[in-house]
Write an enzyme that holds these catalytic residues in place. Sequence first.
Site, short mmCIF file in Angstrom:
data_model
loop_
_atom_site.label_atom_id
_atom_site.label_comp_id
_atom_site.label_asym_id
_atom_site.label_seq_id
_atom_site.Cartn_x
_atom_site.Cartn_y
_atom_site.Cartn_z
N HIS A 59 0.88 -1.09 -0.10
CA HIS A 59 -0.09 -0.24 0.02
C HIS A 59 1.02 1.21 0.01
CE1 HIS A 59 -2.79 -2.83 2.05
NE2 HIS A 59 -3.29 -2.80 0.88
N GLU A 62 1.72 3.52 3.15
CA GLU A 62 2.42 2.93 4.29
C GLU A 62 3.85 3.27 4.24
OE1 GLU A 62 0.71 -0.93 4.69
OE2 GLU A 62 -1.49 0.03 4.57
N HIS A 151 3.56 -3.60 6.76
CA HIS A 151 2.45 -2.77 6.68
C HIS A 151 2.32 -1.52 7.86
CE1 HIS A 151 0.40 -4.68 3.31
NE2 HIS A 151 1.02 -5.72 3.59
N GLU A 215 1.92 -5.56 10.84
CA GLU A 215 1.40 -4.24 11.12
C GLU A 215 2.01 -3.74 12.23
OE1 GLU A 215 -0.89 -3.11 9.22
OE2 GLU A 215 -2.09 -4.73 8.34
#
Length: 335
Positions: A59, A62, A151, A215
């Site tokens: 993404h 990010e 991410h 994450e």
Amino acid sequence: MLALGKLLELTLTDHEPAEKTQVTPKGARLRWLGEGALEVRPAESDDCGLDLLLSAGIHGNETAPIELLERLLHGVANGKIRPRARVLFLFGNPAAIRKGERFIEQDINRLFNGRHELSSGFEALRAAELEQFARVFFSKPGRNRLHYDLHTAIRGSKIEQFALYPYKEGRKHSRRELARLAAAGMEAVLLQSKSSITFSAFTYEQLEAEAFTLELGKARPFGQNEQVNLDKLEERLIRIIEATEPEDESSLDGLQLFSVSREIIKHSDSFHLHLPADIENFSELSKGYLLAEDLAEMRWVVEEEGARIIFPNPKVKNGLRAGILIVPDSGQRLG
């Protein structure tokens, strides 16, 4: 600094280097494979037998993980890091990175494990290309394979840094890998229980790598990631690259384990998620709570003790996951 060590600069300027191969002061070979893709191969006498894939920017907005990979690559290129593992650095969605947007047309992390064949457009082509990069990289027999897909999240989280561990029937989740994640600063791991269409699921299911989606905090623009503390992860990645990890590491102290109870699937435009727009990942939900509704009187009511919600997103396309209901896991099934 070797020019190939500036992979982010090459990616942001959409520039193809004239020199595709360079050698670092420590004898490691850098090889440019294509846009956003660079392989690091250690000197033959240094090779520890590990193939490590580090991906970020799946993404484009990010940025903290992208900056982390850039720091690691700089360290390799200028000789401060002496690699003993083969490493493939991948910036997943270069066009989105250049625009500072999550994606251009569609979420690329919903297009792996063959899903790109059912779609079209830029992200579908890039997903196929990323799969091929990974397939070639992990094609050497007799080597250990590890993939971290890095991410940051759209929303805040009660547990800021956590990992998702993909699933494959007949394969057990590794306690050794969980200990490695704990040492890298992860506070929780979600043990998945069904096949998925993310990049880490592809490398885990199809290429036999140990693979994780990490994450790492809240998504912010380049240069604004002071609040995202990746010190433990960066230190651990350097240890992995240099093969200096402790051999007998097994402690899971402080690591919370969760498993998926249910996925909330959006079936129609009538779907409604009964959660505040700013709810954080890992927020607890009480038993009996009406979580979501859809057509044909379809209702999701919380039935589980200790249930929490992660990745709530009512704006996804019909047929996709709009949230995951998770519960604490004892870890009894670990391998």
